[in-house]
Design a protein around this motif. Structure first.
Motif, short mmCIF file in Angstrom:
data_model
loop_
_atom_site.label_atom_id
_atom_site.label_comp_id
_atom_site.label_asym_id
_atom_site.label_seq_id
_atom_site.Cartn_x
_atom_site.Cartn_y
_atom_site.Cartn_z
N THR A 1 3.12 39.70 -45.49
CA THR A 1 3.20 40.25 -43.97
C THR A 1 4.27 39.37 -43.52
O THR A 1 4.46 38.19 -43.44
CB THR A 1 2.12 39.90 -43.02
OG1 THR A 1 0.92 40.62 -43.72
CG2 THR A 1 2.21 40.43 -41.79
N ILE A 2 5.31 40.14 -43.22
CA ILE A 2 6.67 39.44 -42.48
C ILE A 2 7.04 40.03 -41.32
O ILE A 2 7.24 41.12 -41.31
CB ILE A 2 7.75 39.62 -43.54
CG1 ILE A 2 7.49 39.16 -44.82
CG2 ILE A 2 9.02 38.81 -42.96
CD1 ILE A 2 8.54 39.38 -45.89
N LEU B 1 10.02 44.10 -45.40
CA LEU B 1 9.04 44.44 -46.38
C LEU B 1 8.88 43.03 -47.43
O LEU B 1 9.94 42.18 -47.42
CB LEU B 1 9.65 45.45 -47.40
CG LEU B 1 9.69 47.03 -46.67
CD1 LEU B 1 10.27 47.82 -47.78
CD2 LEU B 1 8.15 47.29 -46.36
N PRO B 2 7.90 42.84 -47.90
CA PRO B 2 7.78 41.60 -48.90
C PRO B 2 8.71 41.59 -50.01
O PRO B 2 9.11 40.59 -50.49
CB PRO B 2 6.23 41.72 -49.50
CG PRO B 2 5.41 42.59 -48.19
CD PRO B 2 6.51 43.48 -47.90
N LEU C 1 -3.29 38.50 -37.35
CA LEU C 1 -2.26 38.13 -38.47
C LEU C 1 -2.97 37.53 -39.53
O LEU C 1 -3.79 36.49 -39.21
CB LEU C 1 -1.02 37.27 -37.76
CG LEU C 1 -0.39 37.86 -36.62
CD1 LEU C 1 0.81 36.64 -36.31
CD2 LEU C 1 0.21 39.10 -37.07
N PRO C 2 -2.77 38.04 -40.65
CA PRO C 2 -3.47 37.39 -42.08
C PRO C 2 -2.95 35.93 -42.27
O PRO C 2 -1.53 35.61 -41.92
CB PRO C 2 -2.99 38.26 -43.17
CG PRO C 2 -1.82 39.19 -42.61
CD PRO C 2 -1.98 39.24 -41.13
N ALA C 3 -3.74 35.11 -42.98
CA ALA C 3 -3.18 33.80 -43.21
C ALA C 3 -2.01 34.08 -44.32
O ALA C 3 -1.95 34.74 -45.17
CB ALA C 3 -3.97 33.11 -44.12
N GLY C 4 -0.95 33.15 -44.11
CA GLY C 4 0.40 33.50 -44.69
C GLY C 4 1.35 34.43 -44.38
O GLY C 4 2.49 34.60 -44.71
#
Length: 275
Positions: A62-63, A91-92, A223-226
């Motif tokens: 996720t960015i 995008l990743p 927001l997910p970890a990372g």
């Protein structure tokens, strides 16, 4: 998760091709190896290895990017100061290493040196006062952008599309823990284009600081970890120079932030056979 044992970490390739995480020396030529599957599970070893190549410190899924978040940059664009953070996604697949060769996809390609933070755990409804409890650390990012595809008359002003081409998000060279970089809101941020300084500012010029961004981005949203958050760029980007100075093939761009280090990107024409 909240407080990593390391102060700074890189992901690197050894001369024999093996890939490791490690706590680097100041010159980044060697690193003490840390073992683990990712930056959250690392444990120290007594082994030191030579660094042959520095890779992206991790691979976010996720960015999130923040637009017009420096007073100086908002001034050069001519737009009013925003009342709330302006958000877009990348995008990743745009992630690449801090010493990468990037193809000039899209046309009218520009640079944006940015302080980035990384979430340490799932974050939702975070208060500003508790924001640092959810930040693993900081790194340098270059939010490379195709201004052609960012314009309203070519794509309707779709920043996500214009900023998500392969290689359009080099990050690194390392992650510095939030505990080790407590002055993140007063760091010198400098960009050099073939040695010429084109951006020279300070993270104190942000409209919305790191704590504010964490609170805003997590309001009713997990927001997910990372998660990688690019916090905006200072003035001096190529598109607002007179005349505009977009990146050309063969140019080398250095994005440096005090206390973290620099990433160096060389640009090349698009490989038509692989396009």
């Amino acid at each position: 998760m909240l407080n990593p044992k390391w102060e700074s970490i890189i992901r690197f390739k050894c001369p024999d091709g093996e890939v490791h995480y490690g706590e680097p020396t100041a010159d980044l030529k060697s690193a003490r190896v840390w073992t683990g599957l990712d930056v959250w599970s690392l444990q120290p070893t007594d082994t030191t290895r030579h660094v042959a190549e520095i890779l992206a410190p991790y691979e976010p899924t996720t960015i999130i990017g923040i637009g017009c978040n420096y007073k100086g940059h908002a001034h050069e664009t001519g737009i009013p100061l925003p009342n709330h953070p302006i958000i877009f996604r990348k995008l990743p697949s745009s992630i690449t290493s801090p010493t990468s060769l990037v193809e000039l996809h899209g046309g009218d390609v520009d640079y944006e040196n940015e302080l980035c933070f990384i979430t340490s755990q799932p974050a939702r409804n975070v208060l500003q006062d508790n924001a640092l409890n959810y930040i693993l650390g900081f790194t340098v990012g270059n939010d490379i952008s195709s201004r052609y595809w960012q314009r309203k008359d070519t794509s309707g002003g779709q920043a996500c599309y214009a900023k998500s081409f392969d290689g359009f998000c080099p990050i690194g060279p390392k992650i510095v823990s939030a505990k080790a970089l407590q002055n993140f809101q007063s760091l010198r941020i400098t960009t050099r284009r073939d040695g010429e300084v084109v951006q020279n500012s300070n993270t104190s010029d942000m409209l919305f600081g790191v704590r504010q961004l964490m609170a805003f981005l997590t309001r009713g949203t997990t927001l997910p970890a990372g998660t990688l958050v690019l916090t905006g760029t200072p003035p001096g980007v190529g598109s607002y120079q007179t005349p505009p100075r977009f990146i050309k093939a063969g140019e080398v761009l250095e994005c440096e932030i005090e206390g973290i280090g620099k990433i160096q990107t060389e640009f090349t024409e698009v490989n038509s056979k692989a396009a």
